[in-house]
Design an enzyme around this catalytic site. Structure first.
Site, PDB file in Angstrom:
ATOM      1  N   HIS A 184     -43.410  39.052  30.106  1.00  0.00           N
ATOM      2  CA  HIS A 184     -43.845  40.381  30.476  1.00  0.00           C
ATOM      3  C   HIS A 184     -44.449  41.219  29.428  1.00  0.00           C
ATOM      4  O   HIS A 184     -44.067  42.374  29.271  1.00  0.00           O
ATOM      5  CB  HIS A 184     -42.536  41.254  30.876  1.00  0.00           C
TER       6      HIS A 184
ATOM      7  N   ARG B  54     -56.774  37.786  24.188  1.00  0.00           N
ATOM      8  CA  ARG B  54     -57.855  38.873  23.662  1.00  0.00           C
ATOM      9  C   ARG B  54     -59.015  38.529  23.762  1.00  0.00           C
ATOM     10  O   ARG B  54     -59.710  39.327  23.247  1.00  0.00           O
ATOM     11  CB  ARG B  54     -57.257  39.053  22.479  1.00  0.00           C
TER      12      ARG B  54
HETATM   13  C1  LIG Z   1     -48.287  49.290  30.302  1.00  0.00           C
HETATM   14  C2  LIG Z   1     -47.780  47.899  30.848  1.00  0.00           C
HETATM   15  C3  LIG Z   1     -47.130  48.113  32.138  1.00  0.00           C
HETATM   16  C4  LIG Z   1     -46.756  46.871  32.838  1.00  0.00           C
HETATM   17  N1  LIG Z   1     -46.258  46.866  34.170  1.00  0.00           N
HETATM   18  C5  LIG Z   1     -46.033  45.806  34.674  1.00  0.00           C
HETATM   19  C6  LIG Z   1     -45.470  45.605  35.948  1.00  0.00           C
HETATM   20  O1  LIG Z   1     -45.229  46.714  36.710  1.00  0.00           O
HETATM   21  N2  LIG Z   1     -45.052  44.495  36.493  1.00  0.00           N
HETATM   22  C7  LIG Z   1     -45.245  43.317  35.888  1.00  0.00           C
HETATM   23  O2  LIG Z   1     -44.914  42.324  36.379  1.00  0.00           O
HETATM   24  N3  LIG Z   1     -45.776  43.279  34.486  1.00  0.00           N
HETATM   25  C8  LIG Z   1     -45.983  44.469  34.068  1.00  0.00           C
HETATM   26  N4  LIG Z   1     -46.741  44.608  32.851  1.00  0.00           N
HETATM   27  C9  LIG Z   1     -46.942  43.242  32.022  1.00  0.00           C
HETATM   28  C10 LIG Z   1     -47.999  42.472  32.323  1.00  0.00           C
HETATM   29  O3  LIG Z   1     -48.297  42.159  33.585  1.00  0.00           O
HETATM   30  C11 LIG Z   1     -48.472  41.177  31.211  1.00  0.00           C
HETATM   31  O4  LIG Z   1     -47.296  40.311  31.791  1.00  0.00           O
HETATM   32  C12 LIG Z   1     -48.563  41.377  30.003  1.00  0.00           C
HETATM   33  O5  LIG Z   1     -48.956  42.644  29.725  1.00  0.00           O
HETATM   34  C13 LIG Z   1     -49.451  40.459  29.344  1.00  0.00           C
HETATM   35  O6  LIG Z   1     -49.612  40.670  28.015  1.00  0.00           O
HETATM   36  P1  LIG Z   1     -50.751  41.165  27.218  1.00  0.00           P
HETATM   37  O7  LIG Z   1     -50.603  42.946  27.582  1.00  0.00           O
HETATM   38  O8  LIG Z   1     -50.679  40.982  25.907  1.00  0.00           O
HETATM   39  O9  LIG Z   1     -52.213  40.746  27.749  1.00  0.00           O
HETATM   40  C14 LIG Z   1     -47.050  45.576  32.217  1.00  0.00           C
HETATM   41  C15 LIG Z   1     -47.460  45.623  30.825  1.00  0.00           C
HETATM   42  C16 LIG Z   1     -48.105  46.851  30.129  1.00  0.00           C
HETATM   43  C17 LIG Z   1     -48.574  46.675  28.910  1.00  0.00           C
END
Ligand SMILES: Cc1cc2nc3c(=O)[nH]c(=O)nc-3n(C[C@H](O)[C@H](O)[C@H](O)COP(=O)(O)O)c2cc1C
Length: 338
Positions: free
Chosen positions: A236, A271
């Site tokens: 996540h 990235r």
């Molecule tokens: C601001 C934010 C909100 C997120 N909201 C969700 C969400 O509602 N549901 C979910 O499954 N993952 C959520 N994620 C996790 C992303 O789907 C993902 O797993 C993660 O950001 C991947 O890593 P990266 O940002 O380093 O690419 C969220 C991530 C961020 C940064």
């Protein structure tokens, strides 16, 4: 606008929520949750970045792969690249309302679509969050994947029905949200699922079901046994549990165990196109990208998301030339020094 301008604009609009660092590695924003960071010490987000950075690419220039093909097929959809938009939801909570949920979802879904790929939308304690995302997917011809929280079974299935009616290409649940407190505090319990409950969810929908948040072989095998179409190896983005390994650390063993049975997606710290190549070399079929696309969305909406995705695709193509991979399916462990 170019990517540099998108990033500059995003930095202004974020106004400190995200610093749009040169290297997006979870260090400066550690503990900023809600916000853009990882929880606690930020170690899980930081580990995602470190695990990818530690891998070395094996450069090869004596071969015939001069014009590699980056396209791939997932869930019956031909995609221009093995790169999808991850779920970045909760505009009010995480981005202090500088965009609405609908604007954020539109940037991801429409931007990904313009780049020839797919993105995801989310779910949360605010009851309008899931339908906001779904409406955007519907407006985009169903080209998107709604991810519902691991609520009680009946609520998940109700969300699945809405996704089917909206014509979505696939749907899923983020199992890694099993312990998140804002949902529980809002009286909307989430929790882990048993193997039998996973099977029930798979059988409840004709659409491909994606289980997001798999970090060990045991859970991956359970997902495969339940008949899931795909898993996302994910912590996540380091936002749910401190001190997990980077996803690139656990991906090889998980991919080895299940990649013949289901689609293996992965996210966390991707990235650049070189990072995409590394994840595919470790056994993923495709990757999801979160924060870099949030920068694109805040900087220039759908155009910003498209530009960042196109840049990653171009970088991937160059990385494929330098590793002798003519197609996405040819990217294997021999693209890395191990
Ligand atoms: C601001 C934010 C909100 C997120 N909201 C969700 C969400 O509602 N549901 C979910 O499954 N993952 C959520 N994620 C996790 C992303 O789907 C993902 O797993 C993660 O950001 C991947 O890593 P990266 O940002 O380093 O690419 C969220 C991530 C961020 C940064």
């Amino acid at each position: 606008m170019n990517v540099k301008e998108v990033r500059q604009e995003a930095k202004k609009r974020f106004n400190g929520i995200c610093r749009v660092c040169r290297e997006c590695n979870g260090v400066v924003c550690a503990g900023e949750f809600p916000g853009i960071g990882g929880v606690g010490t930020g170690a899980s987000f930081i580990n995602n970045h470190k695990a990818l950075a530690a891998l070395r690419v094996k450069m090869r220039v004596v071969h015939a792969a001069s014009d590699p093909e980056t396209s791939t097929t997932l869930f019956g959809q031909k995609l221009s690249m093995p790169i999808l938009g991850a779920v970045v939801a909760g505009a009010k909570m995480n981005f202090r309302g500088i965009v609405t949920e609908e604007e954020l979802a539109t940037a991801f879904i429409a931007g990904a679509r313009q780049a020839g790929t797919l993105a995801m939308t989310g779910d949360g304690p605010d009851p309008s969050l899931y339908p906001d995302g779904l409406r955007v997917i519907q407006q985009n011809g169903g080209q998107g994947i709604p991810i519902t929280k691991p609520r009680d079974q009946a609520s998940i299935v109700a969300n699945f029905r809405q996704a089917e009616a909206a014509g979505c290409v696939a749907l899923g649940t983020d199992l890694d949200a099993a312990g998140i407190l804002p949902m529980r505090a809002a009286g909307q319990p989430v929790g882990p699922k048993t193997a039998a409950q996973l099977k029930e969810l798979v059988q409840s929908t004709p659409l491909p079901l994606i289980l997001k948040g798999i970090m060990c072989v045991e859970d991956a095998l359970a997902a495969a046994e339940a008949g899931a179409a795909a898993i996302v190896v994910s912590n996540h983005g380091g936002r749910v549990l401190d001190h997990t390994p980077g996803t690139a650390e656990v991906l090889p063993q998980i991919a080895q165990a299940v990649r013949r049975d289901l689609v293996v997606l992965v996210d966390g710290g991707v990235r650049s196109g070189v990072d995409v190549l590394k994840m595919l070399a470790l056994g993923a079929h495709a990757v999801l990208v979160g924060r870099p696309l949030a920068t694109g969305a805040i900087g220039a909406g759908a155009d910003g998301v498209r530009l960042i995705l196109e840049q990653m695709r171009n970088e991937l193509k160059v990385a494929m030339i330098y590793t002798g991979c003519a197609g996405v399916g040819e990217i294997g462990e021999d693209a890395l020094w191990r």
